[in-house]
Design an enzyme around this catalytic site. Structure first.
Site, short mmCIF file in Angstrom:
data_model
loop_
_atom_site.label_atom_id
_atom_site.label_comp_id
_atom_site.label_asym_id
_atom_site.label_seq_id
_atom_site.Cartn_x
_atom_site.Cartn_y
_atom_site.Cartn_z
N GLY A 51 -134.29 -10.01 -2.49
CA GLY A 51 -135.47 -9.75 -1.69
C GLY A 51 -136.63 -10.61 -2.14
CB CYS A 52 -140.28 -10.11 -1.82
SG CYS A 52 -141.84 -10.88 -2.31
CG PHE A 53 -139.96 -15.32 -4.84
CD1 PHE A 53 -141.18 -15.00 -4.28
CD2 PHE A 53 -139.45 -16.60 -4.58
CE1 PHE A 53 -141.89 -15.89 -3.50
CE2 PHE A 53 -140.16 -17.51 -3.80
CZ PHE A 53 -141.38 -17.15 -3.26
CD1 TRP A 54 -144.42 -13.49 -4.80
CD2 TRP A 54 -145.37 -12.10 -3.32
NE1 TRP A 54 -145.17 -14.24 -3.93
CE2 TRP A 54 -145.77 -13.42 -3.01
CE3 TRP A 54 -145.84 -11.05 -2.53
CZ2 TRP A 54 -146.61 -13.72 -1.94
CZ3 TRP A 54 -146.69 -11.34 -1.46
CH2 TRP A 54 -147.06 -12.66 -1.17
CB CYS A 55 -140.30 -7.23 -5.63
SG CYS A 55 -141.25 -6.84 -4.16
#
Length: 219
Positions: A51-55
């Site tokens: 999923g989102c790499f920020w997470c």
């Protein structure tokens, strides 16, 4: 009318050819020999897409033995992917993280456990509200031992949940570092809407599942 039909036929043919080339290129990535990244100053590297790499970046940086987590792109068939291009799905890449870790403190096996504990393992092509092939789940292996660890854990989880696990298993080829503004995003923008409503809750859910692996100063 005939001219319109002919034009549509050409467009369709071109589109099909592009898809075929893309599929062939992507199969070559999946079937390639893995590239093993050597230790550097005693530190190893591992690669995950979830999923989102920020997470994902924030999750791994909370784990003991992880020195750094870097956001980027992996698993695709084109060079120099950008955020804008990867979001189209045309490059084949997924948002991924490079984990720099001390193998004397945390094992690759534990990093895989972190991976599965920090996501919805049955969601295909995305995590939470993030949907699309650029958000699909992939675990990258660098050698046969890592591949065996991944496949055994994936099989055990499938049996436990009585469900198909969405994570793909790819040989590692290359990691492309994302644009500077993506790095440490959760840490630098704690009040941003997505971070508050998606990233931080996902981090907290993970921390409640695996408290034994967390750094003492984990936020």
């Amino acid at each position: 009318m005939n001219k319109i039909i002919s034009t549509l036929a050409v467009i369709l043919l071109f589109s099909c050819q592009n898809n075929a080339q893309s599929n062939t290129a992507q199969k070559a990535v999946i079937n390639a020999e893995p590239v093993e990244v050597p230790l550097e100053n005693g530190k190893a590297r591992a690669y995950f897409a979830s999923g989102c790499f920020w997470c994902v970046e924030a999750i791994y940086e909370s784990v003991k033995g992880v020195e750094e987590s870097i956001s980027g792109y992996a698993g695709g068939h084109t060079d120099n992917p950008t955020y804008e291009l990867s979001n189209t799905g045309a490059t084949g890449h997924a948002e991924a993280v490079e984990i720099i870790y001390d193998p004397n403190v945390v094992s690759f096996s534990t990093l895989v456990d972190v991976y599965f504990a920090s996501q919805n393992p049955t969601q295909v092509n995305g995590q939470g509200p993030d949907r699309g092939s650029q958000y699909r789940s992939i675990i990258f292996y660098q050698n046969q031992n890592q591949k065996t660890i991944i496949e055994e854990k994936k099989l055990a989880l499938a049996k436990k949940l009585n469900a198909k696990i969405a994570a793909e298993v790819y040989p590692f080829q290359k990691f492309w570092v994302a644009e500077d503004y993506h790095q440490d995003y959760e840490k630098l923008h704690p009040n941003q809407g997505y971070i508050r409503n998606v990233s931080i809750p996902r981090l907290q859910r993970f921390k409640s599942k695996m408290p034994e692996v967390l750094k003492e100063n984990s936020h």
